[in-house]
Design a protein around this motif. Structure first.
Motif, PDB file in Angstrom:
ATOM      1  N   LEU A   1      48.303  39.368  44.263  1.00  0.00           N
ATOM      2  CA  LEU A   1      47.548  38.305  44.931  1.00  0.00           C
ATOM      3  C   LEU A   1      47.860  38.247  46.423  1.00  0.00           C
ATOM      4  O   LEU A   1      46.960  38.026  47.237  1.00  0.00           O
ATOM      5  CB  LEU A   1      47.832  36.957  44.254  1.00  0.00           C
ATOM      6  N   ASP A   2      49.129  38.470  46.790  1.00  0.00           N
ATOM      7  CA  ASP A   2      49.478  38.502  48.216  1.00  0.00           C
ATOM      8  C   ASP A   2      48.766  39.643  48.927  1.00  0.00           C
ATOM      9  O   ASP A   2      48.277  39.479  50.048  1.00  0.00           O
ATOM     10  CB  ASP A   2      50.993  38.649  48.396  1.00  0.00           C
ATOM     11  N   ALA A   3      48.707  40.808  48.283  1.00  0.00           N
ATOM     12  CA  ALA A   3      48.004  41.960  48.881  1.00  0.00           C
ATOM     13  C   ALA A   3      46.529  41.635  49.066  1.00  0.00           C
ATOM     14  O   ALA A   3      45.946  41.929  50.125  1.00  0.00           O
ATOM     15  CB  ALA A   3      48.179  43.193  47.993  1.00  0.00           C
ATOM     16  N   MET A   4      45.920  41.028  48.042  1.00  0.00           N
ATOM     17  CA  MET A   4      44.501  40.673  48.139  1.00  0.00           C
ATOM     18  C   MET A   4      44.281  39.640  49.241  1.00  0.00           C
ATOM     19  O   MET A   4      43.296  39.721  49.985  1.00  0.00           O
ATOM     20  CB  MET A   4      43.994  40.145  46.797  1.00  0.00           C
ATOM     21  N   GLU A   5      45.170  38.682  49.349  1.00  0.00           N
ATOM     22  CA  GLU A   5      45.041  37.626  50.358  1.00  0.00           C
ATOM     23  C   GLU A   5      45.218  38.185  51.772  1.00  0.00           C
ATOM     24  O   GLU A   5      44.476  37.839  52.681  1.00  0.00           O
ATOM     25  CB  GLU A   5      46.083  36.533  50.079  1.00  0.00           C
ATOM     26  N   LYS A   6      46.179  39.073  51.942  1.00  0.00           N
ATOM     27  CA  LYS A   6      46.472  39.618  53.268  1.00  0.00           C
ATOM     28  C   LYS A   6      45.391  40.598  53.745  1.00  0.00           C
ATOM     29  O   LYS A   6      45.146  40.738  54.935  1.00  0.00           O
ATOM     30  CB  LYS A   6      47.822  40.313  53.256  1.00  0.00           C
ATOM     31  N   HIS A   7      44.735  41.264  52.810  1.00  0.00           N
ATOM     32  CA  HIS A   7      43.750  42.298  53.160  1.00  0.00           C
ATOM     33  C   HIS A   7      42.372  41.925  52.603  1.00  0.00           C
ATOM     34  O   HIS A   7      41.739  42.708  51.908  1.00  0.00           O
ATOM     35  CB  HIS A   7      44.211  43.657  52.625  1.00  0.00           C
ATOM     36  N   LYS A   8      41.921  40.734  52.943  1.00  0.00           N
ATOM     37  CA  LYS A   8      40.655  40.203  52.413  1.00  0.00           C
ATOM     38  C   LYS A   8      39.456  41.092  52.711  1.00  0.00           C
ATOM     39  O   LYS A   8      38.517  41.143  51.930  1.00  0.00           O
ATOM     40  CB  LYS A   8      40.387  38.809  52.994  1.00  0.00           C
ATOM     41  N   SER A   9      39.484  41.791  53.835  1.00  0.00           N
ATOM     42  CA  SER A   9      38.315  42.575  54.244  1.00  0.00           C
ATOM     43  C   SER A   9      38.230  43.933  53.544  1.00  0.00           C
ATOM     44  O   SER A   9      37.208  44.599  53.632  1.00  0.00           O
ATOM     45  CB  SER A   9      38.322  42.786  55.756  1.00  0.00           C
ATOM     46  N   LYS A  10      39.267  44.355  52.857  1.00  0.00           N
ATOM     47  CA  LYS A  10      39.278  45.662  52.194  1.00  0.00           C
ATOM     48  C   LYS A  10      38.697  45.541  50.786  1.00  0.00           C
ATOM     49  O   LYS A  10      39.394  45.167  49.846  1.00  0.00           O
ATOM     50  CB  LYS A  10      40.698  46.221  52.134  1.00  0.00           C
ATOM     51  N   GLY A  11      37.424  45.874  50.673  1.00  0.00           N
ATOM     52  CA  GLY A  11      36.740  45.764  49.386  1.00  0.00           C
ATOM     53  C   GLY A  11      37.368  46.598  48.284  1.00  0.00           C
ATOM     54  O   GLY A  11      37.458  46.173  47.134  1.00  0.00           O
TER      55      GLY A  11
ATOM     56  N   VAL B   1      42.148  33.203  45.158  1.00  0.00           N
ATOM     57  CA  VAL B   1      42.139  34.550  45.727  1.00  0.00           C
ATOM     58  C   VAL B   1      40.948  35.342  45.182  1.00  0.00           C
ATOM     59  O   VAL B   1      40.230  36.003  45.938  1.00  0.00           O
ATOM     60  CB  VAL B   1      43.474  35.280  45.443  1.00  0.00           C
ATOM     61  N   ILE B   2      40.724  35.258  43.874  1.00  0.00           N
ATOM     62  CA  ILE B   2      39.601  35.984  43.266  1.00  0.00           C
ATOM     63  C   ILE B   2      38.268  35.421  43.763  1.00  0.00           C
ATOM     64  O   ILE B   2      37.354  36.175  44.092  1.00  0.00           O
ATOM     65  CB  ILE B   2      39.697  35.952  41.728  1.00  0.00           C
TER      66      ILE B   2
ATOM     67  N   MET C   1      35.332  37.417  45.800  1.00  0.00           N
ATOM     68  CA  MET C   1      33.949  37.449  45.329  1.00  0.00           C
ATOM     69  C   MET C   1      32.991  36.900  46.385  1.00  0.00           C
ATOM     70  O   MET C   1      31.864  37.375  46.515  1.00  0.00           O
ATOM     71  CB  MET C   1      33.836  36.662  44.019  1.00  0.00           C
ATOM     72  N   ASP C   2      33.446  35.910  47.154  1.00  0.00           N
ATOM     73  CA  ASP C   2      32.613  35.337  48.208  1.00  0.00           C
ATOM     74  C   ASP C   2      32.445  36.291  49.387  1.00  0.00           C
ATOM     75  O   ASP C   2      31.377  36.378  49.979  1.00  0.00           O
ATOM     76  CB  ASP C   2      33.217  34.020  48.712  1.00  0.00           C
ATOM     77  N   ILE C   3      33.505  37.002  49.736  1.00  0.00           N
ATOM     78  CA  ILE C   3      33.468  37.904  50.894  1.00  0.00           C
ATOM     79  C   ILE C   3      32.722  39.195  50.573  1.00  0.00           C
ATOM     80  O   ILE C   3      31.944  39.690  51.377  1.00  0.00           O
ATOM     81  CB  ILE C   3      34.900  38.213  51.380  1.00  0.00           C
ATOM     82  N   HIS C   4      32.948  39.728  49.388  1.00  0.00           N
ATOM     83  CA  HIS C   4      32.390  41.041  49.017  1.00  0.00           C
ATOM     84  C   HIS C   4      31.230  40.858  48.032  1.00  0.00           C
ATOM     85  O   HIS C   4      31.294  41.296  46.891  1.00  0.00           O
ATOM     86  CB  HIS C   4      33.495  41.936  48.443  1.00  0.00           C
ATOM     87  N   THR C   5      30.195  40.230  48.516  1.00  0.00           N
ATOM     88  CA  THR C   5      29.070  39.857  47.650  1.00  0.00           C
ATOM     89  C   THR C   5      28.324  41.053  47.072  1.00  0.00           C
ATOM     90  O   THR C   5      27.684  40.924  46.030  1.00  0.00           O
ATOM     91  CB  THR C   5      28.079  38.962  48.413  1.00  0.00           C
ATOM     92  N   SER C   6      28.414  42.206  47.710  1.00  0.00           N
ATOM     93  CA  SER C   6      27.691  43.371  47.188  1.00  0.00           C
ATOM     94  C   SER C   6      28.558  44.243  46.278  1.00  0.00           C
ATOM     95  O   SER C   6      28.083  45.243  45.749  1.00  0.00           O
ATOM     96  CB  SER C   6      27.148  44.213  48.346  1.00  0.00           C
ATOM     97  N   ASN C   7      29.808  43.865  46.066  1.00  0.00           N
ATOM     98  CA  ASN C   7      30.722  44.642  45.232  1.00  0.00           C
ATOM     99  C   ASN C   7      30.624  44.134  43.789  1.00  0.00           C
ATOM    100  O   ASN C   7      31.448  43.349  43.321  1.00  0.00           O
ATOM    101  CB  ASN C   7      32.151  44.524  45.774  1.00  0.00           C
ATOM    102  N   ASP C   8      29.586  44.594  43.093  1.00  0.00           N
ATOM    103  CA  ASP C   8      29.316  44.087  41.745  1.00  0.00           C
ATOM    104  C   ASP C   8      30.439  44.378  40.755  1.00  0.00           C
ATOM    105  O   ASP C   8      30.725  43.546  39.893  1.00  0.00           O
ATOM    106  CB  ASP C   8      28.003  44.660  41.203  1.00  0.00           C
ATOM    107  N   GLU C   9      31.065  45.538  40.868  1.00  0.00           N
ATOM    108  CA  GLU C   9      32.157  45.855  39.936  1.00  0.00           C
ATOM    109  C   GLU C   9      33.307  44.872  40.090  1.00  0.00           C
ATOM    110  O   GLU C   9      33.873  44.401  39.115  1.00  0.00           O
ATOM    111  CB  GLU C   9      32.661  47.280  40.160  1.00  0.00           C
ATOM    112  N   MET C  10      33.673  44.564  41.336  1.00  0.00           N
ATOM    113  CA  MET C  10      34.753  43.626  41.586  1.00  0.00           C
ATOM    114  C   MET C  10      34.373  42.234  41.102  1.00  0.00           C
ATOM    115  O   MET C  10      35.165  41.550  40.457  1.00  0.00           O
ATOM    116  CB  MET C  10      35.099  43.626  43.077  1.00  0.00           C
TER     117      MET C  10
END
Length: 158
Positions: free
Chosen positions: A52-62, A93-94, A98-107
């Motif tokens: 979760l920390d990795a996801m939070e720190k690197h929000k822009s990395k889809g 975090v999730i 999901m809000d930032i990467h709206t086109s990443n359907d798998e995620m």
């Protein structure tokens, strides 16, 4: 192995490197796949917080967000691990991913599956304010609408 991975992911030299964080999540995902003992060790040793920390720190990395949701989904197979994901801020975090990467359907699909499992397994906490966050996340994302309507029918008629 899990302790070493978590330590490396949190080290100042590696915490700021999204590629290293993605590799750490990939390694945790492989360890969690089809191995109950490894899943429990990852949860017990702080692996969920590291993810979760990795996801939070690197929000822009889809790619990292997708890998983070993938490993969390692999881990989300029992109530205690789902509680840990919830209690360490996983819902927010999730949702952010999901809000930032709206086109990443798998995620987004993986995120919704985690929420589905939370909703299904944590039903005894009907008055939990965190449960409202899960319901809101399920309502918000397109792929979850069918799942949500089925859960809603079951939830409110049980």
């Amino acid at each position: 192995v899990v302790h070493k991975l978590r330590t490396e992911m949190k080290s100042p030299d590696h915490a700021s490197n999204g590629d290293v964080q993605n590799s750490g999540c990939a390694a945790l995902q492989n360890l969690a796949c089809n191995n109950v003992n490894n899943r429990n060790t990852i949860a017990r040793e702080g692996g969920i917080k590291a993810i979760l920390d990795a996801m939070e720190k690197h929000k822009s990395k889809g790619v990292l967000q997708k890998k983070g949701c993938s490993v969390l989904l692999n881990l989300a197979r029992n109530v205690n691990i789902l509680k840990t994901i919830k209690e360490t801020g996983g819902i927010n975090v999730i949702c952010n991913a999901m809000d930032i990467h709206t086109s990443n359907d798998e995620m987004k699909t993986r995120g919704c599956k985690i929420f589905w499992k939370m909703f299904s397994c944590l039903t005894y906490e009907k008055n939990s304010p965190k449960l409202d966050l899960v319901i809101d996340a399920l309502k918000k994302h397109d792929r979850s609408l069918k799942w949500f309507s089925n859960v809603k029918l079951w939830w409110f008629h049980s």
